[in-house]
Design a protein around this motif. Structure first.
Motif, mmCIF file in Angstrom:
data_model
loop_
_atom_site.group_PDB
_atom_site.id
_atom_site.type_symbol
_atom_site.label_atom_id
_atom_site.label_comp_id
_atom_site.label_asym_id
_atom_site.label_seq_id
_atom_site.Cartn_x
_atom_site.Cartn_y
_atom_site.Cartn_z
ATOM 1 N N LEU A 100 -0.947 -17.691 -3.854
ATOM 2 C CA LEU A 100 0.190 -17.477 -2.964
ATOM 3 C C LEU A 100 0.582 -16.007 -3.011
ATOM 4 N N LEU A 101 0.601 -15.364 -1.842
ATOM 5 C CA LEU A 101 0.891 -13.929 -1.759
ATOM 6 C C LEU A 101 1.996 -13.710 -0.733
ATOM 7 N N ASP A 102 3.180 -13.386 -1.209
ATOM 8 C CA ASP A 102 4.328 -13.231 -0.330
ATOM 9 C C ASP A 102 4.507 -11.769 0.054
ATOM 10 N N GLU A 103 4.409 -11.485 1.345
ATOM 11 C CA GLU A 103 4.624 -10.140 1.897
ATOM 12 C C GLU A 103 3.763 -9.086 1.202
ATOM 13 N N VAL A 104 2.581 -9.444 0.784
ATOM 14 C CA VAL A 104 1.744 -8.489 0.047
ATOM 15 C C VAL A 104 1.086 -7.478 0.975
ATOM 16 N N ALA A 105 0.713 -7.891 2.184
ATOM 17 C CA ALA A 105 -0.056 -7.015 3.080
ATOM 18 C C ALA A 105 0.748 -5.804 3.535
ATOM 19 N N ALA A 106 2.059 -5.948 3.668
ATOM 20 C CA ALA A 106 2.888 -4.857 4.181
ATOM 21 C C ALA A 106 2.902 -3.658 3.247
ATOM 22 N N HIS A 107 2.556 -3.844 1.982
ATOM 23 C CA HIS A 107 2.614 -2.762 0.999
ATOM 24 C C HIS A 107 1.239 -2.145 0.734
ATOM 25 N N LEU A 108 0.235 -2.553 1.522
ATOM 26 C CA LEU A 108 -1.110 -2.032 1.323
ATOM 27 C C LEU A 108 -1.566 -1.281 2.562
ATOM 28 N N ASP A 109 -2.354 -0.208 2.358
ATOM 29 C CA ASP A 109 -2.919 0.472 3.519
ATOM 30 C C ASP A 109 -4.038 -0.388 4.108
ATOM 31 N N ILE A 110 -4.592 0.048 5.239
ATOM 32 C CA ILE A 110 -5.574 -0.768 5.962
ATOM 33 C C ILE A 110 -6.786 -1.088 5.096
ATOM 34 N N SER A 111 -7.293 -0.099 4.366
ATOM 35 C CA SER A 111 -8.504 -0.319 3.572
ATOM 36 C C SER A 111 -8.239 -1.282 2.417
ATOM 37 N N ARG A 112 -7.072 -1.153 1.784
ATOM 38 C CA ARG A 112 -6.743 -2.054 0.677
ATOM 39 C C ARG A 112 -6.518 -3.480 1.198
ATOM 40 N N ARG A 113 -5.900 -3.614 2.377
ATOM 41 C CA ARG A 113 -5.731 -4.959 2.951
ATOM 42 C C ARG A 113 -7.085 -5.607 3.181
ATOM 43 N N ALA A 114 -7.990 -4.855 3.771
ATOM 44 C CA ALA A 114 -9.326 -5.394 4.033
ATOM 45 C C ALA A 114 -10.027 -5.772 2.737
ATOM 46 N N ALA A 115 -9.869 -4.938 1.720
ATOM 47 C CA ALA A 115 -10.499 -5.215 0.425
ATOM 48 C C ALA A 115 -9.919 -6.483 -0.199
ATOM 49 N N LEU A 116 -8.617 -6.674 -0.064
ATOM 50 C CA LEU A 116 -7.986 -7.872 -0.607
ATOM 51 C C LEU A 116 -8.552 -9.118 0.060
ATOM 52 N N TYR A 117 -8.642 -9.106 1.395
ATOM 53 C CA TYR A 117 -9.169 -10.283 2.091
ATOM 54 C C TYR A 117 -10.636 -10.513 1.733
#
Length: 365
Positions: free
Chosen positions: A305-322
């Motif tokens: 469960l990840l609450d509002e996590v994407a808003a604090h990451l840049d585009i590359s980090r978001r992609a890496a997380l997914y």
């Protein structure tokens, strides 16, 4: 590898939701909606499918929808560690929370043998700079995910310590009154320390060198920041500390005073001295390491469960997380205010829109 999963979730009079039903297919899912739509409340409902008080640590009476306060109920179908199960939990007004698994009453500890659920919420962003209590709670949740019996030994330790603290406050000096309680504390406390160290070892081995998120060196420390008291020394410390503890009115030594130290490896810096973004990245790294280790143990990844996590990451980090979530095969349930935050997930996941319509949750894909 397919992960553990929530396949359906029904909410009744839970927090802001008078009624809501969601169906999931096991893929990562993003819950998208305006602030106040009830996205985090859905994550909290899922977190209550694991032992404890959920991601907000709320009392049962505080979970009921206001102003009715009629009580609340959750029902879920889950793909568990060994089989599929139906879980129902809730609380009538003024009563304690109840739990039924496959139609039969069950203790909350039984949930740890069905599902493993990890979470990261904005309230944890201050973990590395807040009081040690929050870090102990964070470590104990990780430990519980590996060792379900950790909950029982923790409860046993706390009960014996409460009884000992009562003696201290009453200024009881007879050693015979303390001996039995301290023996219970030593037995349970030794297990707590051993379990926590085992969990830290699992995290150390599960951190990935190829991850976009930083590695952390973790250590269990004592209340003064020094080395954690060796388990075998706990008995002596309790006996020798009685006079000091009596003056304080509470037990000052033991695993209830431990702390978790984290070093951002590539910088050689204490986590609390790092930037806000770096601290968040460390937390994500540890959640992913926890998930990898559990996937290796169980053959199936935990629910994340990840609450509002994407808003604090840049585009590359978001992609890496997914990418890392999908590589694990984990069902991640995430929240955000806009679908654009989850574009990098593509068709590997789904986006569900949540909106509030006069107290009824409207859900659409």
């Amino acid at each position: 590898m397919s992960g553990l999963a929530i396949t359906s979730l029904t909410l009744s009079h839970f927090r802001s939701h008078k009624a809501a039903k969601l169906v999931f297919d096991g893929r990562p899912v993003a819950l998208v909606g305006a602030n106040g739509a009830g996205k985090t409340n859905i994550l909290e409902a899922v977190s209550l499918l694991s032992p404890g008080r959920g991601l907000r640590r709320a009392a049962a009476e505080d979970l009921a929808r206001r102003p009715e306060a009629l009580g609340w109920k959750l029902a879920a179908r889950v793909s568990g560690i060994a089989a599929d199960h139906d879980i129902e939990t809730g609380a009538e007004a003024g009563e304690a929370r109840s739990l039924r698994i496959d139609g039969k009453p069950a203790p909350q500890t039984a949930l740890a043998r069905i599902l493993r659920i990890l979470w990261l919420v904005p309230a944890m962003d201050r973990l590395w700079i807040e009081a040690a209590e929050g870090r102990r709670r964070f470590l104990d949740r990780i430990t519980l995910s590996f060792i379900p019996d950790h909950a029982e030994v923790s409860l046993a330790y706390e009960k014996a310590m409460r009884d000992r603290n009562r003696l201290l406050k009453d200024q009881v000096s007879d050693a015979r009154w303390y001996a039995a309680l301290e023996a219970q504390m030593v037995e349970a406390g030794t297990a707590i320390i051993s379990n926590r160290l085992a969990a830290l070892d699992r995290l150390a081995h599960a951190q990935s060198n190829g991850s976009a998120f930083p590695r952390a060196d973790l250590a269990l420390t004592g209340p003064d920041g020094g080395t954690e008291l060796p388990a075998e020394d706990l008995a002596l410390a309790l006996v020798e500390g009685r006079r000091r503890d009596m003056a304080a009115g509470r037990t000052l030594q033991g695993p209830h005073r431990s702390d978790l130290r984290a070093i951002y490896v590539s910088k050689g810096a204490e986590a609390g001295q790092c930037s806000t973004g770096e601290q968040k990245a460390l937390l994500i790294s540890l959640i992913l390491a926890n998930a990898r280790a559990l996937a290796a143990d169980l053959g199936r990844a935990p629910v994340i469960l990840l609450d509002e996590v994407a808003a604090h990451l840049d585009i590359s980090r978001r992609a890496a997380l997914y990418d890392e979530i999908c590589a694990l095969g984990a069902q991640a349930i995430m929240t955000g205010t806009e679908a654009a935050l989850f574009e990098a997930m593509g068709d590997r996941g789904s986006v569900v829109t949540i909106r509030d319509d006069n107290g009824v949750s409207r859900i659409s894909e």
